[in-house]
Design an enzyme around this catalytic site. Structure first.
Site, PDB file in Angstrom:
ATOM      1  CG  HIS A   1      -1.819   1.334   1.443  1.00 21.68           C
ATOM      2  ND1 HIS A   1      -2.975   1.272   1.899  1.00 21.68           N
ATOM      3  CD2 HIS A   1      -1.738   2.621   0.864  1.00 21.68           C
ATOM      4  CE1 HIS A   1      -3.529   2.476   1.662  1.00 21.68           C
ATOM      5  NE2 HIS A   1      -2.638   3.210   1.330  1.00 21.68           N
TER       6      HIS A   1
ATOM      7  CG  HIS B   1      -0.959   7.102  -1.198  1.00 20.52           C
ATOM      8  ND1 HIS B   1      -2.397   7.244  -1.583  1.00 20.52           N
ATOM      9  CD2 HIS B   1      -1.159   6.692   0.016  1.00 20.52           C
ATOM     10  CE1 HIS B   1      -3.154   6.850  -0.663  1.00 20.52           C
ATOM     11  NE2 HIS B   1      -2.645   6.342   0.237  1.00 20.52           N
TER      12      HIS B   1
ATOM     13  CE  LYS C   1      -8.027   2.272  -0.415  1.00 13.62           C
ATOM     14  NZ  LYS C   1      -6.578   2.643   0.186  1.00 13.62           N
TER      15      LYS C   1
ATOM     16  CG  HIS D   1      -9.851   4.434   3.769  1.00 10.04           C
ATOM     17  ND1 HIS D   1      -8.534   5.174   3.940  1.00 10.04           N
ATOM     18  CD2 HIS D   1     -10.425   4.953   5.025  1.00 10.04           C
ATOM     19  CE1 HIS D   1      -8.466   5.974   5.061  1.00 10.04           C
ATOM     20  NE2 HIS D   1      -9.536   5.851   5.607  1.00 10.04           N
TER      21      HIS D   1
ATOM     22  CG  HIS E   1      -4.446   2.311   6.177  1.00 12.47           C
ATOM     23  ND1 HIS E   1      -5.778   2.325   6.544  1.00 12.47           N
ATOM     24  CD2 HIS E   1      -4.440   2.896   4.928  1.00 12.47           C
ATOM     25  CE1 HIS E   1      -6.631   2.772   5.581  1.00 12.47           C
ATOM     26  NE2 HIS E   1      -5.774   2.938   4.530  1.00 12.47           N
TER      27      HIS E   1
ATOM     28  CG  ASP F   1      -1.482   4.951   4.120  1.00 13.37           C
ATOM     29  OD1 ASP F   1      -1.660   5.362   2.859  1.00 13.37           O
ATOM     30  OD2 ASP F   1      -2.429   5.185   4.905  1.00 13.37           O
TER      31      ASP F   1
HETATM   32  C1  NCD Z   1      -3.566   9.323   1.964  1.00 11.55           C
HETATM   33  C2  NCD Z   1      -3.421  10.351   1.014  1.00 11.55           C
HETATM   34  O1  NCD Z   1      -2.692  11.142   1.429  1.00 11.55           O
HETATM   35  O2  NCD Z   1      -3.470  10.023   0.092  1.00 11.55           O
HETATM   36  N1  NCD Z   1      -3.685   9.854   3.448  1.00 11.55           N
HETATM   37  C3  NCD Z   1      -3.670   9.074   4.671  1.00 11.55           C
HETATM   38  O3  NCD Z   1      -3.667   9.718   5.542  1.00 11.55           O
HETATM   39  N2  NCD Z   1      -3.250   7.838   4.566  1.00 11.55           N
HETATM   40  C4  NCD Z   1      -4.985   8.566   1.627  1.00 11.55           C
HETATM   41  C5  NCD Z   1      -5.210   7.430   2.404  1.00 11.55           C
HETATM   42  O4  NCD Z   1      -4.778   6.390   2.239  1.00 11.55           O
HETATM   43  O5  NCD Z   1      -5.958   7.196   3.443  1.00 11.55           O
HETATM   44 ZN    ZN Z   2      -3.292   5.247   1.727  1.00 15.74          ZN
END
Ligand code: NCD
Ligand code: ZN
Length: 350
Positions: free
Chosen positions: A14, A16, A104, A141, A179, A252
């Site tokens: 996971h 971003h 997702k 999520h 998460h 995450d």
């Molecule tokens: C994530 C993001 O910034 O894209 N933020 C976070 O707090 N984890 C989005 C997510 O996974 O909830």
């Molecule tokens: Zn995330």
């Protein structure tokens, strides 16, 4: 005391990676450590089709550091962002690409860039049927968005209201509750059937909610799901270090610029890819469980996804280093977790 750790190379289930200049910066950190990563689809606009996932994958491959051997080997595993409009045909098209192992589900409005998420789970039942039939993993999520629910209870309520019925209704669908942050989630996963697993971040292993308020509000410790009380951190740490195969690594890592974080309406997300494995090593060591890190980071994820384990190795050394105060990104700054602090483990030269 161990001074070096050699592990089968881990994957991040996971992450971003964003787009543009941010992508280039953060991808180098992820690719230096992980062989594969499940790439979140919450771009603006979101990645809702096989075509968009393919385009995004191409941009990721383009952005890989050409100079390092790792760059050439990194494999992005793409995901579709589910909306109320996602059709079974879109699932079939995504699955047919061979590079979209998962989709997702963001409840609409639950977190950063999730406005076009799902408003009621019933709306995606046909898509979920298709995922179940085709072996596409559902990533959750897991937080309700009901404003009447306390922000610290949203995961627990999601499990009760959404996830328990879902597991009954789709008994063959592989589901990852992502998460996880609570004792409730840990207990739920332990009791769930084998098709239901969870990922765990390093920051939820290392921090409790006091870190958000230590000496004033700390926006760089604000993420969703929120970090929780100490008893929950301990339960999640116990799950991660227990050797249970349905808990595995998902950072995450969620980069935002300093200005987006330090603002009157700051973004949720903690950046951890700069030390994506090292932070976990610190948490596992504190728990006296360094010997359990490899299975959590490198074995249980591919086993759950039905993918081969990686065959090469990664080495961490005990050589304390100071995390930079910030990382430059396109004229702005990215503030990493533990900025200015010291970490015990570092990545050995590759
Ligand atoms: C994530 C993001 O910034 O894209 N933020 C976070 O707090 N984890 C989005 C997510 O996974 O909830
Ligand atoms: Zn995330």
């Amino acid at each position: 005391m161990k001074n070096s750790l050699s592990l089968d190379r881990p994957d991040d289930w996971h992450v971003h990676l964003r787009d543009g200049p941010m992508l280039k910066t953060v991808l180098a950190h992820t690719a230096a450590r992980f062989a594969r990563a499940i790439v979140m689809p919450n771009l603006v606009p979101p990645v809702t089709s096989a075509e968009l996932a393919g385009d995004y994958r191409d941009r990721i491959l383009q952005a890989l550091p050409k100079s390092s051997a790792r760059g050439a080997q990194f494999e992005p595993l793409m995901t579709l962002f589910l909306t109320d409009e996602t059709t079974p045909d879109q699932i079939t098209a995504a699955s047919a690409t061979g590079f979209v192992p998962a989709c997702k589900l963001y409840p609409a409005g639950a977190t950063t860039h999730s406005d076009s998420g799902v408003t009621a789970i019933e709306n995606i039942h046909p898509a979920l049927e298709a995922m179940q039939d085709q072996g596409v993993v559902l990533l959750l999520h897991g937080e309700v968005t009901d404003p009447a629910v306390d922000a610290f209870d949203r995961e627990t309520e999601f499990i009760r209201r959404v996830l328990m019925p879902l597991v009954e209704q789709f008994p063959r669908l592989r589901i990852v509750l992502e998460h996880i942050t609570t004792r409730d989630a840990v207990e739920f996963i332990r009791a769930a059937p084998d098709n239901v697993a969870a990922t765990i971040t390093a920051h939820h292993l290392l921090l409790n909610r006091n870190a958000m308020f230590a000496g004033g509000f700390q926006p760089h410790h604000y993420c969703l799901p929120l970090i929780k009380r100490e008893k929950h951190r301990l339960a999640v740490l116990d799950a991660a270090t227990s050797g249970h195969p349905r808990f595995f690594l998902g950072t995450d890592s969620a980069p935002h610029t300093r200005t987006a974080k330090e603002s009157s309406c700051g973004c949720a997300g903690i950046y951890t890819a700069h030390a994506g494995l090292e932070l976990y090593a610190g948490a596992f060591e504190q728990a006296g469980a360094l010997d359990r890190l490899e299975a959590f980071a490198s074995h249980f994820g591919p086993d759950f996804y039905g993918l081969p384990r990686n065959t090469d190795k990664i080495t961490l050394e005990r050589k304390p280093w100071t995390v930079p105060e910030s990382i430059p990104v396109n004229g702005e700054e990215l503030v990493p977790l533990c900025a200015g602090g010291e970490l015990a483990w570092r990545l050995a030269d590759q």
